[in-house]
Write a protein that holds these residues in place. Sequence first.
Motif, PDB file in Angstrom:
ATOM      1  N   TYR A   1     -58.150 -18.444  10.603  1.00 26.07           N
ATOM      2  CA  TYR A   1     -58.377 -17.869  11.927  1.00 26.07           C
ATOM      3  C   TYR A   1     -57.113 -17.744  12.794  1.00 26.07           C
ATOM      4  O   TYR A   1     -56.869 -16.679  13.372  1.00 26.07           O
ATOM      5  CB  TYR A   1     -59.453 -18.668  12.660  1.00 26.07           C
ATOM      6  CG  TYR A   1     -59.910 -18.037  13.950  1.00 26.07           C
ATOM      7  CD1 TYR A   1     -60.720 -16.899  13.943  1.00 26.07           C
ATOM      8  CD2 TYR A   1     -59.527 -18.562  15.180  1.00 26.07           C
ATOM      9  CE1 TYR A   1     -61.145 -16.313  15.125  1.00 26.07           C
ATOM     10  CE2 TYR A   1     -59.946 -17.981  16.366  1.00 26.07           C
ATOM     11  CZ  TYR A   1     -60.752 -16.852  16.329  1.00 26.07           C
ATOM     12  OH  TYR A   1     -61.155 -16.276  17.508  1.00 26.07           O
ATOM     13  N   PRO A   2     -56.272 -18.782  12.905  1.00 27.64           N
ATOM     14  CA  PRO A   2     -55.068 -18.638  13.735  1.00 27.64           C
ATOM     15  C   PRO A   2     -54.111 -17.546  13.238  1.00 27.64           C
ATOM     16  O   PRO A   2     -53.358 -16.969  14.035  1.00 27.64           O
ATOM     17  CB  PRO A   2     -54.401 -20.018  13.651  1.00 27.64           C
ATOM     18  CG  PRO A   2     -55.497 -20.948  13.282  1.00 27.64           C
ATOM     19  CD  PRO A   2     -56.398 -20.155  12.382  1.00 27.64           C
ATOM     20  N   MET A   3     -54.160 -17.251  11.946  1.00 27.04           N
ATOM     21  CA  MET A   3     -53.253 -16.245  11.391  1.00 27.04           C
ATOM     22  C   MET A   3     -53.627 -14.838  11.834  1.00 27.04           C
ATOM     23  O   MET A   3     -52.796 -13.920  11.773  1.00 27.04           O
ATOM     24  CB  MET A   3     -53.239 -16.342   9.861  1.00 27.04           C
ATOM     25  CG  MET A   3     -52.801 -17.698   9.330  1.00 27.04           C
ATOM     26  SD  MET A   3     -52.786 -17.769   7.518  1.00 27.04           S
ATOM     27  CE  MET A   3     -51.302 -16.814   7.171  1.00 27.04           C
ATOM     28  N   LEU A   4     -54.863 -14.657  12.284  1.00 27.18           N
ATOM     29  CA  LEU A   4     -55.276 -13.346  12.777  1.00 27.18           C
ATOM     30  C   LEU A   4     -54.428 -12.919  13.966  1.00 27.18           C
ATOM     31  O   LEU A   4     -54.106 -11.730  14.121  1.00 27.18           O
ATOM     32  CB  LEU A   4     -56.752 -13.375  13.199  1.00 27.18           C
ATOM     33  CG  LEU A   4     -57.801 -13.539  12.106  1.00 27.18           C
ATOM     34  CD1 LEU A   4     -59.169 -13.762  12.723  1.00 27.18           C
ATOM     35  CD2 LEU A   4     -57.823 -12.310  11.205  1.00 27.18           C
ATOM     36  N   PHE A   5     -54.036 -13.882  14.788  1.00 29.73           N
ATOM     37  CA  PHE A   5     -53.295 -13.566  16.010  1.00 29.73           C
ATOM     38  C   PHE A   5     -51.821 -13.278  15.742  1.00 29.73           C
ATOM     39  O   PHE A   5     -51.109 -12.796  16.613  1.00 29.73           O
ATOM     40  CB  PHE A   5     -53.441 -14.714  17.009  1.00 29.73           C
ATOM     41  CG  PHE A   5     -54.876 -14.984  17.375  1.00 29.73           C
ATOM     42  CD1 PHE A   5     -55.543 -14.169  18.272  1.00 29.73           C
ATOM     43  CD2 PHE A   5     -55.569 -16.025  16.790  1.00 29.73           C
ATOM     44  CE1 PHE A   5     -56.879 -14.401  18.602  1.00 29.73           C
ATOM     45  CE2 PHE A   5     -56.895 -16.271  17.115  1.00 29.73           C
ATOM     46  CZ  PHE A   5     -57.547 -15.452  18.018  1.00 29.73           C
ATOM     47  N   ASN A   6     -51.381 -13.598  14.532  1.00 29.34           N
ATOM     48  CA  ASN A   6     -50.006 -13.269  14.137  1.00 29.34           C
ATOM     49  C   ASN A   6     -49.968 -12.100  13.157  1.00 29.34           C
ATOM     50  O   ASN A   6     -48.946 -11.820  12.540  1.00 29.34           O
ATOM     51  CB  ASN A   6     -49.316 -14.498  13.526  1.00 29.34           C
ATOM     52  CG  ASN A   6     -49.053 -15.570  14.563  1.00 29.34           C
ATOM     53  OD1 ASN A   6     -48.735 -15.273  15.706  1.00 29.34           O
ATOM     54  ND2 ASN A   6     -49.200 -16.833  14.177  1.00 29.34           N
ATOM     55  N   TYR A   7     -51.127 -11.445  13.010  1.00 33.00           N
ATOM     56  CA  TYR A   7     -51.241 -10.175  12.278  1.00 33.00           C
ATOM     57  C   TYR A   7     -50.826 -10.278  10.806  1.00 33.00           C
ATOM     58  O   TYR A   7     -50.196  -9.380  10.258  1.00 33.00           O
ATOM     59  CB  TYR A   7     -50.409  -9.092  12.983  1.00 33.00           C
ATOM     60  CG  TYR A   7     -50.730  -8.965  14.448  1.00 33.00           C
ATOM     61  CD1 TYR A   7     -51.946  -8.425  14.880  1.00 33.00           C
ATOM     62  CD2 TYR A   7     -49.853  -9.431  15.417  1.00 33.00           C
ATOM     63  CE1 TYR A   7     -52.255  -8.334  16.229  1.00 33.00           C
ATOM     64  CE2 TYR A   7     -50.165  -9.359  16.765  1.00 33.00           C
ATOM     65  CZ  TYR A   7     -51.361  -8.803  17.159  1.00 33.00           C
ATOM     66  OH  TYR A   7     -51.665  -8.729  18.491  1.00 33.00           O
TER      67      TYR A   7
END
Length: 222
Positions: free
Chosen positions: A106-112
Amino acid sequence: MPATIEVDRLSKVYRGGVPALAEASFTIEKGEFVTLIGRSGSGKSTLLNILGCLDTPTSGSLVLDGVPVNFRDPSQLVSIRRQKIGFVFQQFNLLPHLTAQENVEYPMLFNYHEPKIRAHTAGELLTSLGLGDRKHHHPAELSGGEQQRVAIARALVSNPPIIFADEPTGNLDQKTSADIFSLMQEISRVRKTTFFMVTHEREFGEYADRSFRLIDGKVTGT
């Protein structure tokens, strides 16, 4: 060793003049495992929220991984939280409708990151933490210790230099708590990740590289 966290005279005074933090100053080096011990109401959460760029101090300065924090710049605060910091919470804070692997991704979604990269990175990390056969399970299907391992993996997935842990063993039994503490110590040693862990359990402070105490807003043991 270079400093990862530099705190200089941080203070927090709430409305009505109530002091929650009184000119705290300390430095934590890269890869150190540090505990902050204090009773409920001593100011632990206030300090942790400021260090995690979730709250604003009344005065003082903070440098994280060489970056001076500008608490008046919301975009910088978001960037620091995404790139410099991982969080581990007492309540795990896993999304119940996602699997263990999806929670870690999930956190990796915000770093594309691309989906394949997310899946590969999260899967490898869960496997390294002993959850390779549990990665497709939902939080409700995992024990408390397993859920906290997923939460630790989520905090590590973006490879931040700093992990802030807020009472991460507060909802676990004594043996599981000791296992989680040992796991975080090992991660800190192997990955050279700086851990700053808030706890009320004094016995864990004895095994940290250093242990601070917070009494009536004042930090000692630095």
